[in-house]
Motif scaffolding. Structure first.
Motif, mmCIF file in Angstrom:
data_model
loop_
_atom_site.group_PDB
_atom_site.id
_atom_site.type_symbol
_atom_site.label_atom_id
_atom_site.label_comp_id
_atom_site.label_asym_id
_atom_site.label_seq_id
_atom_site.Cartn_x
_atom_site.Cartn_y
_atom_site.Cartn_z
ATOM 1 N N LYS A 9 -16.833 0.227 2.170
ATOM 2 C CA LYS A 9 -16.114 -0.799 2.926
ATOM 3 C C LYS A 9 -15.019 -0.213 3.813
ATOM 4 C CE LYS A 9 -16.935 -4.517 -0.345
ATOM 5 N NZ LYS A 9 -16.333 -5.519 -1.218
ATOM 6 N N ASN A 10 -14.860 1.119 3.791
ATOM 7 C CA ASN A 10 -13.809 1.780 4.569
ATOM 8 C C ASN A 10 -12.433 1.207 4.254
ATOM 9 O OD1 ASN A 10 -15.587 3.532 5.832
ATOM 10 N ND2 ASN A 10 -15.950 2.135 7.518
ATOM 11 N N ARG A 11 -12.106 1.260 2.946
ATOM 12 C CA ARG A 11 -10.824 0.734 2.484
ATOM 13 C C ARG A 11 -10.248 1.630 1.397
ATOM 14 N NH1 ARG A 11 -12.360 -5.542 1.081
ATOM 15 N NH2 ARG A 11 -12.632 -6.235 3.235
ATOM 16 N N PHE A 12 -8.931 1.781 1.432
ATOM 17 C CA PHE A 12 -8.198 2.298 0.292
ATOM 18 C C PHE A 12 -7.701 1.067 -0.460
ATOM 19 C CE2 PHE A 12 -7.701 5.921 3.243
ATOM 20 C CZ PHE A 12 -8.121 6.949 2.409
ATOM 21 N N VAL A 13 -8.078 0.955 -1.723
ATOM 22 C CA VAL A 13 -7.850 -0.271 -2.490
ATOM 23 C C VAL A 13 -7.020 0.016 -3.735
ATOM 24 C CG1 VAL A 13 -8.995 -2.179 -3.701
ATOM 25 C CG2 VAL A 13 -10.127 -1.090 -1.756
ATOM 26 N N VAL A 14 -6.191 -0.947 -4.099
ATOM 27 C CA VAL A 14 -5.518 -0.947 -5.388
ATOM 28 C C VAL A 14 -5.711 -2.338 -5.985
ATOM 29 C CG1 VAL A 14 -3.251 -1.603 -4.470
ATOM 30 C CG2 VAL A 14 -3.407 -0.391 -6.619
ATOM 31 N N ILE A 15 -5.952 -2.373 -7.284
ATOM 32 C CA ILE A 15 -6.109 -3.645 -7.984
ATOM 33 C C ILE A 15 -4.996 -3.748 -9.024
ATOM 34 C CG2 ILE A 15 -7.602 -5.052 -9.447
ATOM 35 C CD1 ILE A 15 -9.983 -3.608 -8.067
ATOM 36 N N ILE A 16 -4.257 -4.851 -8.951
ATOM 37 C CA ILE A 16 -3.143 -5.098 -9.869
ATOM 38 C C ILE A 16 -3.316 -6.502 -10.433
ATOM 39 C CG2 ILE A 16 -0.635 -5.308 -10.084
ATOM 40 C CD1 ILE A 16 -0.436 -3.445 -7.619
ATOM 41 N N ASP A 17 -3.435 -6.591 -11.753
ATOM 42 C CA ASP A 17 -3.579 -7.901 -12.415
ATOM 43 C C ASP A 17 -4.670 -8.754 -11.764
ATOM 44 O OD1 ASP A 17 -1.496 -7.209 -14.148
ATOM 45 O OD2 ASP A 17 0.017 -8.053 -12.805
ATOM 46 N N ALA A 18 -5.815 -8.151 -11.508
ATOM 47 C CA ALA A 18 -6.989 -8.819 -10.932
ATOM 48 C C ALA A 18 -6.806 -9.231 -9.469
ATOM 49 C CB ALA A 18 -7.412 -10.022 -11.775
ATOM 50 N N HIS A 19 -5.731 -8.790 -8.839
ATOM 51 C CA HIS A 19 -5.510 -9.056 -7.417
ATOM 52 C C HIS A 19 -5.560 -7.720 -6.687
ATOM 53 C CE1 HIS A 19 -4.431 -13.113 -8.466
ATOM 54 N NE2 HIS A 19 -3.559 -12.643 -9.336
ATOM 55 N N GLN A 20 -5.895 -7.776 -5.417
ATOM 56 C CA GLN A 20 -6.033 -6.516 -4.699
ATOM 57 C C GLN A 20 -5.198 -6.451 -3.430
ATOM 58 O OE1 GLN A 20 -9.966 -5.533 -3.399
ATOM 59 N NE2 GLN A 20 -10.280 -7.431 -2.310
ATOM 60 N N TYR A 22 -5.271 -3.690 0.076
ATOM 61 C CA TYR A 22 -6.043 -2.597 0.647
ATOM 62 C C TYR A 22 -5.626 -2.305 2.077
ATOM 63 C CZ TYR A 22 -8.951 -6.422 2.519
ATOM 64 O OH TYR A 22 -9.398 -7.568 3.133
ATOM 65 N N ILE A 23 -5.959 -1.080 2.477
ATOM 66 C CA ILE A 23 -5.783 -0.659 3.859
ATOM 67 C C ILE A 23 -7.160 -0.326 4.396
ATOM 68 C CG2 ILE A 23 -4.834 1.111 5.391
ATOM 69 C CD1 ILE A 23 -2.474 1.368 3.427
ATOM 70 N N HIS A 36 -5.747 -2.076 9.206
ATOM 71 C CA HIS A 36 -5.179 -3.321 8.660
ATOM 72 C C HIS A 36 -4.682 -3.088 7.248
ATOM 73 C CE1 HIS A 36 -6.847 -5.728 11.916
ATOM 74 N NE2 HIS A 36 -8.002 -5.136 11.720
ATOM 75 N N THR A 37 -3.587 -3.741 6.909
ATOM 76 C CA THR A 37 -3.089 -3.755 5.539
ATOM 77 C C THR A 37 -3.158 -5.195 5.053
ATOM 78 O OG1 THR A 37 -1.586 -1.925 6.014
ATOM 79 C CG2 THR A 37 -1.126 -3.230 4.042
ATOM 80 N N ILE A 38 -3.863 -5.395 3.947
ATOM 81 C CA ILE A 38 -4.048 -6.736 3.398
ATOM 82 C C ILE A 38 -3.550 -6.734 1.948
ATOM 83 C CG2 ILE A 38 -5.730 -8.548 2.840
ATOM 84 C CD1 ILE A 38 -5.603 -7.919 5.850
ATOM 85 N N VAL A 39 -2.740 -7.741 1.602
ATOM 86 C CA VAL A 39 -2.232 -7.878 0.239
ATOM 87 C C VAL A 39 -2.472 -9.314 -0.200
ATOM 88 C CG1 VAL A 39 -0.163 -7.770 -1.212
ATOM 89 C CG2 VAL A 39 -0.459 -6.124 0.639
ATOM 90 N N VAL A 48 4.175 -3.918 -2.919
ATOM 91 C CA VAL A 48 2.839 -3.338 -3.105
ATOM 92 C C VAL A 48 2.344 -2.676 -1.822
ATOM 93 C CG1 VAL A 48 0.419 -3.870 -3.631
ATOM 94 C CG2 VAL A 48 2.244 -4.895 -4.996
ATOM 95 N N ALA A 49 2.526 -3.326 -0.693
ATOM 96 C CA ALA A 49 2.044 -2.761 0.581
ATOM 97 C C ALA A 49 2.732 -1.434 0.886
ATOM 98 C CB ALA A 49 2.256 -3.753 1.718
ATOM 99 N N SER A 50 4.017 -1.352 0.641
ATOM 100 C CA SER A 50 4.742 -0.100 0.897
ATOM 101 C C SER A 50 4.280 1.003 -0.040
ATOM 102 C CB SER A 50 6.247 -0.315 0.740
ATOM 103 O OG SER A 50 6.730 -1.151 1.751
ATOM 104 N N GLU A 51 4.137 0.678 -1.313
ATOM 105 C CA GLU A 51 3.697 1.695 -2.264
ATOM 106 C C GLU A 51 2.270 2.144 -1.963
ATOM 107 O OE1 GLU A 51 3.403 2.531 -7.065
ATOM 108 O OE2 GLU A 51 4.330 0.674 -6.368
ATOM 109 N N LEU A 52 1.401 1.188 -1.629
ATOM 110 C CA LEU A 52 0.034 1.526 -1.258
ATOM 111 C C LEU A 52 0.017 2.425 -0.028
ATOM 112 C CD1 LEU A 52 -3.066 1.248 -1.387
ATOM 113 C CD2 LEU A 52 -2.816 -0.911 -0.137
#
Length: 91
Positions: A9-20, A22-23, A36-39, A48-52
């Protein structure tokens, strides 16, 4: 926070408490275009966006590549954290 590089999907993803969060990116020969950055709204306002973004930039630096920050959030992040400027591809 552990990021996953979802290459399909061309994304760097993090999942936290079943929510995601990604960039989305485009990988070119020697750089990543960070598009794009999506939270998820459940994670917004928690940094979360800054840490990601910082984790993604560290990963790209370790890979020896550069970035083109197309995403407004990432542009602002780099403006606030000029130590990441050397990672930006100069054109």
């Amino acid at each position: 926070m552990q990021i996953i590089d979802d290459k399909e999907k061309n994304r760097f993803v993090v999942i936290i408490d079943a929510h995601q969060a990604y960039i989305e990116y485009s990988l070119k020969s020697d750089y990543y275009s960070l598009n794009h950055t999506i939270v998820d709204k459940e994670l917004s306002g928690k940094g979360v966006a800054s840490e990601l973004t910082e984790k993604v930039l560290m990963e790209i630096k370790q890979r020896g590549l550069k970035i083109v920050p197309s995403c407004p959030f990432i542009k602002k992040f780099i403006a606030k954290h000029p130590e990441w400027e050397p990672l930006v591809l100069s054109r």
